[in-house]
Design a protein around this motif. Structure first.
Motif, PDB file in Angstrom:
ATOM      1  N   ARG A  14       1.039  -1.001  -0.321  1.00 27.83           N
ATOM      2  CA  ARG A  14       0.236   0.133  -0.042  1.00 27.83           C
ATOM      3  C   ARG A  14       0.957   1.218   0.521  1.00 27.83           C
ATOM      4  NH1 ARG A  14      -5.533   1.249   2.214  1.00 27.83           N
ATOM      5  NH2 ARG A  14      -4.972   3.307   2.876  1.00 27.83           N
TER       6      ARG A  14
ATOM      7  N   GLY B 220      -3.068   4.903  -0.266  1.00 28.59           N
ATOM      8  CA  GLY B 220      -4.370   4.652  -0.393  1.00 28.59           C
ATOM      9  C   GLY B 220      -5.585   5.716  -1.714  1.00 28.59           C
TER      10      GLY B 220
ATOM     11  N   LEU C 206      -8.145   4.257  -6.556  1.00 29.61           N
ATOM     12  CA  LEU C 206      -9.722   4.134  -7.751  1.00 29.61           C
ATOM     13  C   LEU C 206      -9.651   2.611  -7.934  1.00 29.61           C
ATOM     14  CD1 LEU C 206      -9.741   7.621  -9.200  1.00 29.61           C
ATOM     15  CD2 LEU C 206     -10.666   6.509  -7.075  1.00 29.61           C
TER      16      LEU C 206
ATOM     17  N   ALA D 281      -5.435  -1.388  -3.677  1.00 27.78           N
ATOM     18  CA  ALA D 281      -5.268  -1.357  -2.094  1.00 27.78           C
ATOM     19  C   ALA D 281      -5.666  -2.736  -0.920  1.00 27.78           C
ATOM     20  CB  ALA D 281      -4.251  -0.132  -1.624  1.00 27.78           C
TER      21      ALA D 281
ATOM     22  N   PRO E 289       0.118  12.741 -11.959  1.00 21.71           N
ATOM     23  CA  PRO E 289      -1.622  12.410 -11.657  1.00 21.71           C
ATOM     24  C   PRO E 289      -2.215  13.622 -10.817  1.00 21.71           C
ATOM     25  CG  PRO E 289       0.469  11.454 -10.559  1.00 21.71           C
ATOM     26  CD  PRO E 289       0.936  12.044 -10.987  1.00 21.71           C
ATOM     27  N   CYS E 290      -3.874  13.373 -10.646  1.00 14.45           N
ATOM     28  CA  CYS E 290      -4.133  15.286 -10.615  1.00 14.45           C
ATOM     29  C   CYS E 290      -4.673  14.745  -8.853  1.00 14.45           C
ATOM     30  CB  CYS E 290      -5.878  14.117 -11.158  1.00 14.45           C
ATOM     31  SG  CYS E 290      -5.871  15.294 -12.664  1.00 14.45           S
TER      32      CYS E 290
ATOM     33  N   CYS F 280      -1.109  11.319  -3.660  1.00 11.02           N
ATOM     34  CA  CYS F 280      -0.668  10.169  -3.902  1.00 11.02           C
ATOM     35  C   CYS F 280       1.226   9.510  -3.288  1.00 11.02           C
ATOM     36  CB  CYS F 280      -0.809   9.298  -4.619  1.00 11.02           C
ATOM     37  SG  CYS F 280      -0.283  10.260  -6.816  1.00 11.02           S
ATOM     38  N   PHE F 281       1.835   8.371  -3.731  1.00 12.55           N
ATOM     39  CA  PHE F 281       2.788   8.256  -3.700  1.00 12.55           C
ATOM     40  C   PHE F 281       4.088   7.944  -4.823  1.00 12.55           C
ATOM     41  CE2 PHE F 281       2.500   6.780   1.349  1.00 12.55           C
ATOM     42  CZ  PHE F 281       2.574   8.072   1.498  1.00 12.55           C
TER      43      PHE F 281
ATOM     44  N   GLY G  88       2.797   4.202  -5.258  1.00  8.02           N
ATOM     45  CA  GLY G  88       1.800   3.981  -6.263  1.00  8.02           C
ATOM     46  C   GLY G  88       1.590   4.048  -7.471  1.00  8.02           C
TER      47      GLY G  88
ATOM     48  N   THR H 105       0.879   1.500 -10.818  1.00  6.48           N
ATOM     49  CA  THR H 105      -0.455   1.317 -11.234  1.00  6.48           C
ATOM     50  C   THR H 105       0.152   2.133 -13.019  1.00  6.48           C
ATOM     51  OG1 THR H 105      -0.952   3.691 -10.529  1.00  6.48           O
ATOM     52  CG2 THR H 105      -2.308   2.193  -9.551  1.00  6.48           C
TER      53      THR H 105
ATOM     54  N   ALA I 272       0.797   5.382 -13.169  1.00  8.90           N
ATOM     55  CA  ALA I 272      -0.172   5.923 -13.533  1.00  8.90           C
ATOM     56  C   ALA I 272      -0.067   7.371 -14.386  1.00  8.90           C
ATOM     57  CB  ALA I 272      -0.444   6.935 -11.740  1.00  8.90           C
TER      58      ALA I 272
ATOM     59  N   GLU J 286     -12.812  15.569  -5.911  1.00 11.70           N
ATOM     60  CA  GLU J 286     -13.638  15.989  -5.080  1.00 11.70           C
ATOM     61  C   GLU J 286     -15.241  16.393  -4.762  1.00 11.70           C
ATOM     62  OE1 GLU J 286     -12.170  14.905  -2.480  1.00 11.70           O
ATOM     63  OE2 GLU J 286     -10.375  14.363  -3.196  1.00 11.70           O
TER      64      GLU J 286
ATOM     65  N   HIS K 218      -5.974   3.897 -14.097  1.00 10.59           N
ATOM     66  CA  HIS K 218      -6.333   3.558 -13.086  1.00 10.59           C
ATOM     67  C   HIS K 218      -6.312   2.466 -12.297  1.00 10.59           C
ATOM     68  CE1 HIS K 218      -9.325   7.428 -13.151  1.00 10.59           C
ATOM     69  NE2 HIS K 218      -8.203   7.685 -12.109  1.00 10.59           N
TER      70      HIS K 218
HETATM   71  C1  LIG Z   1      -8.965  13.024  -6.447  1.00 13.42           C
HETATM   72  C2  LIG Z   1      -7.959  12.143  -7.402  1.00 13.42           C
HETATM   73  C3  LIG Z   1      -7.412  12.384  -8.452  1.00 13.42           C
HETATM   74  C4  LIG Z   1      -6.674  10.723  -9.092  1.00 13.42           C
HETATM   75  N1  LIG Z   1      -5.543  11.125 -10.558  1.00 13.42           N
HETATM   76  C5  LIG Z   1      -5.119  10.214 -11.106  1.00 13.42           C
HETATM   77  C6  LIG Z   1      -4.673  10.924 -12.522  1.00 13.42           C
HETATM   78  O1  LIG Z   1      -4.576  11.821 -13.005  1.00 13.42           O
HETATM   79  N2  LIG Z   1      -4.021   9.861 -13.119  1.00 13.42           N
HETATM   80  C7  LIG Z   1      -4.390   9.113 -12.058  1.00 13.42           C
HETATM   81  O2  LIG Z   1      -3.130   7.827 -13.037  1.00 13.42           O
HETATM   82  N3  LIG Z   1      -4.424   8.372 -11.236  1.00 13.42           N
HETATM   83  C8  LIG Z   1      -4.851   9.086 -10.894  1.00 13.42           C
HETATM   84  N4  LIG Z   1      -5.644   9.018  -9.366  1.00 13.42           N
HETATM   85  C9  LIG Z   1      -5.795   7.665  -8.538  1.00 13.42           C
HETATM   86  C10 LIG Z   1      -4.532   7.118  -7.724  1.00 13.42           C
HETATM   87  O3  LIG Z   1      -4.146   8.624  -7.245  1.00 13.42           O
HETATM   88  C11 LIG Z   1      -3.622   6.355  -8.256  1.00 13.42           C
HETATM   89  O4  LIG Z   1      -3.489   5.442  -9.435  1.00 13.42           O
HETATM   90  C12 LIG Z   1      -2.330   6.564  -7.651  1.00 13.42           C
HETATM   91  O5  LIG Z   1      -0.470   6.077  -8.256  1.00 13.42           O
HETATM   92  C13 LIG Z   1      -1.654   5.739  -6.778  1.00 13.42           C
HETATM   93  O6  LIG Z   1      -0.990   5.654  -5.760  1.00 13.42           O
HETATM   94  P1  LIG Z   1      -0.693   5.591  -4.148  1.00 13.42           P
HETATM   95  O7  LIG Z   1       0.424   5.487  -4.014  1.00 13.42           O
HETATM   96  O8  LIG Z   1      -1.859   6.231  -3.687  1.00 13.42           O
HETATM   97  O9  LIG Z   1      -1.088   3.707  -4.518  1.00 13.42           O
HETATM   98  P2  LIG Z   1      -2.782   2.758  -3.630  1.00 13.42           P
HETATM   99  O10 LIG Z   1      -3.845   3.230  -4.010  1.00 13.42           O
HETATM  100  O11 LIG Z   1      -2.299   2.679  -1.975  1.00 13.42           O
HETATM  101  O12 LIG Z   1      -2.201   1.641  -4.373  1.00 13.42           O
HETATM  102  C14 LIG Z   1      -2.569   1.344  -5.537  1.00 13.42           C
HETATM  103  C15 LIG Z   1      -1.838  -0.039  -6.273  1.00 13.42           C
HETATM  104  O13 LIG Z   1      -0.315   0.215  -6.149  1.00 13.42           O
HETATM  105  C16 LIG Z   1      -0.174  -0.749  -5.391  1.00 13.42           C
HETATM  106  N5  LIG Z   1       0.906  -0.525  -4.847  1.00 13.42           N
HETATM  107  C17 LIG Z   1       1.128   0.860  -3.965  1.00 13.42           C
HETATM  108  N6  LIG Z   1       2.475   0.880  -3.919  1.00 13.42           N
HETATM  109  C18 LIG Z   1       3.236  -0.323  -3.952  1.00 13.42           C
HETATM  110  C19 LIG Z   1       4.530  -0.747  -4.270  1.00 13.42           C
HETATM  111  N7  LIG Z   1       5.509   0.314  -3.293  1.00 13.42           N
HETATM  112  N8  LIG Z   1       5.467  -1.912  -4.681  1.00 13.42           N
HETATM  113  C20 LIG Z   1       4.145  -1.974  -5.184  1.00 13.42           C
HETATM  114  N9  LIG Z   1       2.839  -2.177  -4.920  1.00 13.42           N
HETATM  115  C21 LIG Z   1       2.713  -1.131  -4.698  1.00 13.42           C
HETATM  116  C22 LIG Z   1      -1.062  -1.166  -4.720  1.00 13.42           C
HETATM  117  O14 LIG Z   1      -1.038  -2.716  -3.413  1.00 13.42           O
HETATM  118  C23 LIG Z   1      -2.596  -0.912  -5.155  1.00 13.42           C
HETATM  119  O15 LIG Z   1      -2.586  -2.152  -6.095  1.00 13.42           O
HETATM  120  C24 LIG Z   1      -6.151   9.749  -8.627  1.00 13.42           C
HETATM  121  C25 LIG Z   1      -6.918   9.655  -7.877  1.00 13.42           C
HETATM  122  C26 LIG Z   1      -7.702  10.163  -7.083  1.00 13.42           C
HETATM  123  C27 LIG Z   1      -8.701  10.416  -5.802  1.00 13.42           C
END
Ligand SMILES: Cc1cc2nc3c(=O)[nH]c(=O)nc-3n(C[C@H](O)[C@H](O)[C@H](O)COP(=O)(O)OP(=O)(O)OC[C@H]3O[C@@H](n4cnc5c(N)ncnc54)[C@H](O)[C@@H]3O)c2cc1C
Length: 467
Positions: free
Chosen positions: A76, A79, A82, A86, A139-140, A145-146, A149, A153, A155, A332, A423
């Protein structure tokens, strides 16, 4: 597949690896780790424990223990996902990478950064900017986000039109593989043809093939000149149809984003602000970079010609901060309208996007759907948000959403598209992945997963099922 419970003995072993303070079993404190940004409680699952790793060696030891004790490990980041990627849908532990949050190096000469997976995307962007450099991933959700992540994904986000998605920003990754070995994949090279490209296989695998514990990322010189233009269109398809024409004209925009009028109004209401031209139609936000003010002016003139010839009622110079605040507030604003929402993330070839938008609007009428639409239009990626109708029961709304999905995805695959642009599949789209993916392609994916993770320990139940 059946897993063992995380026993008291296993919890003690986990504490021995990461320290007592880094193993959490208090239900109240674990609650935030039972979901991502999918708000529907039907998709929430409590972990048996949350484990916080501080080093790659700890991650590796936890994965080896999970193989021995046969319990799932769900990596994770922040988090913000979408797709419920995780979320520990098969039980086991959530392994949080949030404490591995150091930027280890920013190399100004060779233009790269070395970071841990828990670094916030915007922190890396800022650290690069402080040195006059630029990290292109955007990403937005960048303020939350990290990087780990983003890598997991693949991203996308706003600047993918010009700079590509996260996979294009990565030189190399350090990964803990499903057997618990630390491996270094990729290299800081402009090219190589040295066997399988395993780093790119891990990128986008949503934590099912490896846990990213470090990344070497590309940096660029900071673009000196940029301009945001706002083209306003009455007609939705004309707005989105312009994208291909801009690219054909030889302009590579940094970003091209679309928002339909009802979505603009939703964002306006959420931000409690009046947005430029919000009463006049649908937005196409185009950001371009240039080598000088003159270069930007020339691009603006060409964009004006293209947009006007294709039905734009006006082209305005946008306030950068305001327009991007509005675009990034989309999710949001939708959430403020309804917590029950189905978020589609469909993607088609850019030239097919007007056809897709037309079809989406037709289906929305047919199934009486309340929609809010924004799109990374430059990438063919449409975010269709379907809000629950206030006067409908959940069951009735859900049935119409599912009927819509069947027709929408069939059409998307006919256009050469896919069901997720950025996503990911996670848990939420798994059944659709299994239904719409070529069976041979799916079998290859399953074979890879079985070969690399024979005990199905890493993030099981995501992307597809393993029988
Ligand atoms: C307001 C909003 C806007 C968004 N805009 C975008 C956008 O513009 N573009 C976009 O692509 N996405 C967008 N997202 C989706 C999300 O932010 C991305 O998917 C982001 O990359 C997830 O990062 P996270 O650190 O939160 O990962 P998490 O949600 O914690 O995990 C996502 C996935 O990655 C895996 N994971 C996490 N960290 C690791 C790691 N270190 N090693 C292996 N696996 C791991 C998890 O198991 C899970 O399957 C948006 C989400 C929101 C809420």
């Amino acid at each position: 597949m059946k897993y063992e419970k995380v026993s008291t003995e296993m919890l003690e072993k986990l504490k021995a690896i990461v320290g007592t303070k880094n193993v959490q079993t208090d239900p109240d404190l674990m609650q935030p780790y039972s979901h991502d940004e999918v708000t529907d409680p039907a998709y929430h699952h409590m972990p048996e424990a949350v484990v916080f790793a501080e080093t790659a060696e700890q991650v590796a030891a936890v994965v080896r223990l999970a193989n021995a004790g046969h319990f799932p490990v769900v990596p994770r980041g922040a988090g913000t996902g979408l797709a419920c990627g995780a979320v520990p849908t098969c039980g086991g532990i959530v392994l949080s990478l949030e404490k591995m949050n150091r930027i280890l190096e920013i190399n100004e000469n060779a233009l790269y950064a070395v970071v841990e997976p828990g670094v916030r995307t915007s922190d890396l962007q800022q650290a690069a900017e402080n040195k006059g450099l630029f990290y292109a991933g955007d990403p937005c959700s960048g303020d939350s986000c990290f990087i780990g992540g983003n890598i997991a994904t693949n991203a996308g986000g706003n600047r993918a039109v010009k700079y590509g998605t996260t996979r294009h920003q990565v030189y190399a990754i350090e990964v803990v593989n499903p057997k618990g070995h630390i491996v270094h994949l990729g290299a800081r090279l402009q090219k190589q043809s040295t066997g399988y490209c395993l780093d790119q296989l891990i990128i986008g695998s949503e934590g099912t093939l490896g846990i990213v514990t470090q990344a070497t990322l590309k940096l660029l010189p900071k673009p000196l000149y940029s301009l945001d233009l706002l083209a306003i269109f009455n007609d939705t398809e004309q707005a989105i149809g312009v994208v291909n024409k801009i690219i054909k004209a030889g302009i590579t925009p940094t970003c091209v984003e679309y928002m339909d009028n009802i979505t603009i109004k939703s964002v306006e209401h959420y931000l409690n602000e009046t947005l430029q031209g919000s009463d006049c139609g649908n937005y196409l936000i185009v950001e371009v970079e240039g080598t000088s003010e003159d270069d930007l002016d020339e691009k603006a003139v060409t964009l004006d010609e293209i947009c006007t010839a294709n039905g734009a009622s006006s082209l305005l110079v946008a306030d950068h901060n305001k327009i991007w605040q509005a675009r990034k507030a989309f999710a949001e604003a939708v959430r403020a309208e309804s917590l029950i929402v189905c978020k589609e993330d469909v993607v088609v070839p850019v030239d097919k996007e007007p056809q897709l938008l037309h079809y989406i609007l037709q289906l929305a009428q047919k199934y009486r759907l309340v929609t809010r639409i924004a799109s990374h239009a430059g990438d063919g990626n449409i975010h269709l948000n379907i809000l629950k109708n206030e006067d409908a029961t959940y069951e009735d709304w859900d049935m119409r959403v599912k009927q819509n999905q069947q027709e929408l995805y069939t059409f998307i695959y006919q256009l050469g598209g896919r069901l997720s642009g950025e996503h990911g599949i996670g848990y939420k789209r798994k059944h659709l992945m299994e239904e719409f993916t070529d069976p041979d392609e799916l079998e290859m994916m399953r074979d890879i997963k079985k070969a690399l993770d024979p005990n199905n320990i890493l993030n099981p139940g995501k992307i597809f099922n393993i029988e």
